[in-house]
Write a protein that holds these residues in place. Sequence first.
Motif, PDB file in Angstrom:
ATOM      1  N   GLY A  72      66.789 -25.006   0.968  1.00 25.67           N
ATOM      2  CA  GLY A  72      68.202 -24.672   1.116  1.00 25.67           C
ATOM      3  C   GLY A  72      68.419 -23.270   1.656  1.00 25.67           C
ATOM      4  O   GLY A  72      67.526 -22.409   1.587  1.00 25.67           O
ATOM      5  N   PRO A  73      69.618 -23.013   2.178  1.00 25.24           N
ATOM      6  CA  PRO A  73      69.932 -21.697   2.764  1.00 25.24           C
ATOM      7  C   PRO A  73      69.797 -20.527   1.793  1.00 25.24           C
ATOM      8  O   PRO A  73      69.642 -19.393   2.213  1.00 25.24           O
ATOM      9  N   LYS A  74      69.833 -20.798   0.500  1.00 27.52           N
ATOM     10  CA  LYS A  74      69.695 -19.724  -0.504  1.00 27.52           C
ATOM     11  C   LYS A  74      68.377 -19.836  -1.273  1.00 27.52           C
ATOM     12  O   LYS A  74      68.100 -19.027  -2.150  1.00 27.52           O
ATOM     13  N   ASP A  75      67.564 -20.855  -0.947  1.00 30.27           N
ATOM     14  CA  ASP A  75      66.278 -21.060  -1.631  1.00 30.27           C
ATOM     15  C   ASP A  75      65.196 -20.224  -0.960  1.00 30.27           C
ATOM     16  O   ASP A  75      65.349 -19.751   0.155  1.00 30.27           O
ATOM     17  N   GLY A  76      64.088 -20.093  -1.624  1.00 30.55           N
ATOM     18  CA  GLY A  76      62.928 -19.446  -1.021  1.00 30.55           C
ATOM     19  C   GLY A  76      63.128 -17.970  -0.770  1.00 30.55           C
ATOM     20  O   GLY A  76      63.880 -17.289  -1.461  1.00 30.55           O
ATOM     21  N   HIS A  77      62.464 -17.502   0.275  1.00 27.42           N
ATOM     22  CA  HIS A  77      62.406 -16.069   0.580  1.00 27.42           C
ATOM     23  C   HIS A  77      62.809 -15.860   2.026  1.00 27.42           C
ATOM     24  O   HIS A  77      62.262 -16.489   2.925  1.00 27.42           O
ATOM     25  N   ALA A  78      63.757 -14.960   2.262  1.00 24.17           N
ATOM     26  CA  ALA A  78      64.286 -14.747   3.611  1.00 24.17           C
ATOM     27  C   ALA A  78      63.215 -14.188   4.542  1.00 24.17           C
ATOM     28  O   ALA A  78      62.498 -13.256   4.195  1.00 24.17           O
ATOM     29  N   LEU A  79      63.123 -14.799   5.720  1.00 23.91           N
ATOM     30  CA  LEU A  79      62.287 -14.267   6.798  1.00 23.91           C
ATOM     31  C   LEU A  79      63.187 -13.529   7.779  1.00 23.91           C
ATOM     32  O   LEU A  79      62.920 -12.414   8.193  1.00 23.91           O
ATOM     33  N   ASP A  80      64.272 -14.175   8.150  1.00 24.17           N
ATOM     34  CA  ASP A  80      65.302 -13.579   8.997  1.00 24.17           C
ATOM     35  C   ASP A  80      66.606 -14.306   8.687  1.00 24.17           C
ATOM     36  O   ASP A  80      66.685 -15.039   7.704  1.00 24.17           O
ATOM     37  N   HIS A  83      65.739 -18.294   9.042  1.00 21.66           N
ATOM     38  CA  HIS A  83      64.554 -18.925   8.462  1.00 21.66           C
ATOM     39  C   HIS A  83      64.259 -18.369   7.071  1.00 21.66           C
ATOM     40  O   HIS A  83      64.477 -17.188   6.810  1.00 21.66           O
ATOM     41  N   ARG A  84      63.734 -19.252   6.231  1.00 22.10           N
ATOM     42  CA  ARG A  84      63.322 -18.841   4.891  1.00 22.10           C
ATOM     43  C   ARG A  84      61.958 -19.428   4.599  1.00 22.10           C
ATOM     44  O   ARG A  84      61.635 -20.539   5.010  1.00 22.10           O
ATOM     45  N   TRP A  85      61.149 -18.660   3.882  1.00 19.77           N
ATOM     46  CA  TRP A  85      59.867 -19.147   3.395  1.00 19.77           C
ATOM     47  C   TRP A  85      60.116 -20.140   2.274  1.00 19.77           C
ATOM     48  O   TRP A  85      61.063 -20.000   1.514  1.00 19.77           O
ATOM     49  N   HIS A  86      59.241 -21.098   2.144  1.00 18.56           N
ATOM     50  CA  HIS A  86      59.302 -22.030   1.025  1.00 18.56           C
ATOM     51  C   HIS A  86      59.267 -21.216  -0.275  1.00 18.56           C
ATOM     52  O   HIS A  86      58.628 -20.158  -0.339  1.00 18.56           O
ATOM     53  N   LEU A  89      56.093 -19.483  -1.620  1.00 18.73           N
ATOM     54  CA  LEU A  89      55.346 -18.566  -0.746  1.00 18.73           C
ATOM     55  C   LEU A  89      55.829 -17.123  -0.855  1.00 18.73           C
ATOM     56  O   LEU A  89      55.852 -16.383   0.131  1.00 18.73           O
ATOM     57  N   GLY A  90      56.149 -16.708  -2.053  1.00 19.11           N
ATOM     58  CA  GLY A  90      56.637 -15.342  -2.258  1.00 19.11           C
ATOM     59  C   GLY A  90      55.645 -14.262  -1.884  1.00 19.11           C
ATOM     60  O   GLY A  90      56.012 -13.232  -1.323  1.00 19.11           O
ATOM     61  N   ARG A  91      54.367 -14.487  -2.173  1.00 15.82           N
ATOM     62  CA  ARG A  91      53.369 -13.452  -1.860  1.00 15.82           C
ATOM     63  C   ARG A  91      53.249 -13.218  -0.362  1.00 15.82           C
ATOM     64  O   ARG A  91      53.177 -12.075   0.086  1.00 15.82           O
ATOM     65  N   ILE A  92      53.216 -14.286   0.408  1.00 18.42           N
ATOM     66  CA  ILE A  92      53.093 -14.094   1.857  1.00 18.42           C
ATOM     67  C   ILE A  92      54.391 -13.535   2.429  1.00 18.42           C
ATOM     68  O   ILE A  92      54.376 -12.726   3.355  1.00 18.42           O
ATOM     69  N   ALA A  93      55.527 -13.909   1.852  1.00 20.90           N
ATOM     70  CA  ALA A  93      56.808 -13.357   2.300  1.00 20.90           C
ATOM     71  C   ALA A  93      56.822 -11.841   2.124  1.00 20.90           C
ATOM     72  O   ALA A  93      57.306 -11.108   3.002  1.00 20.90           O
ATOM     73  N   ARG A  94      56.282 -11.369   1.010  1.00 21.59           N
ATOM     74  CA  ARG A  94      56.214  -9.910   0.783  1.00 21.59           C
ATOM     75  C   ARG A  94      55.294  -9.237   1.808  1.00 21.59           C
ATOM     76  O   ARG A  94      55.583  -8.146   2.289  1.00 21.59           O
TER      77      ARG A  94
END
Length: 143
Positions: A72-80, A83-86, A89-94
């Motif tokens: 979802g648009p508010k789920d996961g971790h923002a890339l830009d 796009h959002r990371w699943h 995948l918080g560690r790779i997003a950081r």
Amino acid sequence: MNRSTFPRRDVLRAGAALGAAPFWLRGMESAARERDRIVVCLELNGGNDGLNTVAPVADDLYQRARPNLAVGPKDGHALDDHHRWHPSLGRIARRVADGEVAVVQGVGYPDSNLSHFTSLDVWHSGTRTWPAPPTGWIGRIAD
């Protein structure tokens, strides 16, 4: 033992914890310190869903095509903004946010014949000429 009692993810974690990485992978950290440059190329065969790894959450077609699976648009971790990371995948997003890892999307080659197997041959060898060289493209760059 079936998958529900011993998931593949647990097998991978256990292997990593026991140092089951290939010998050349174990030396990467010291190699990176010595030369300050390193390339890690991950080829994720099977099980990886690229659209849900780096999800195009701003794309309405993505959301409509995957009503029960889409990030979802508010789920996961923002890339830009788009796009959002699943969420897992918080560690790779950081690491991306810290500039340690980059995302390269939409990689391809011209005039693909849409054959999965031919595409794998092209990706592994780095050429469309046959017979392919005895080394892959990473080996030729390393040489």
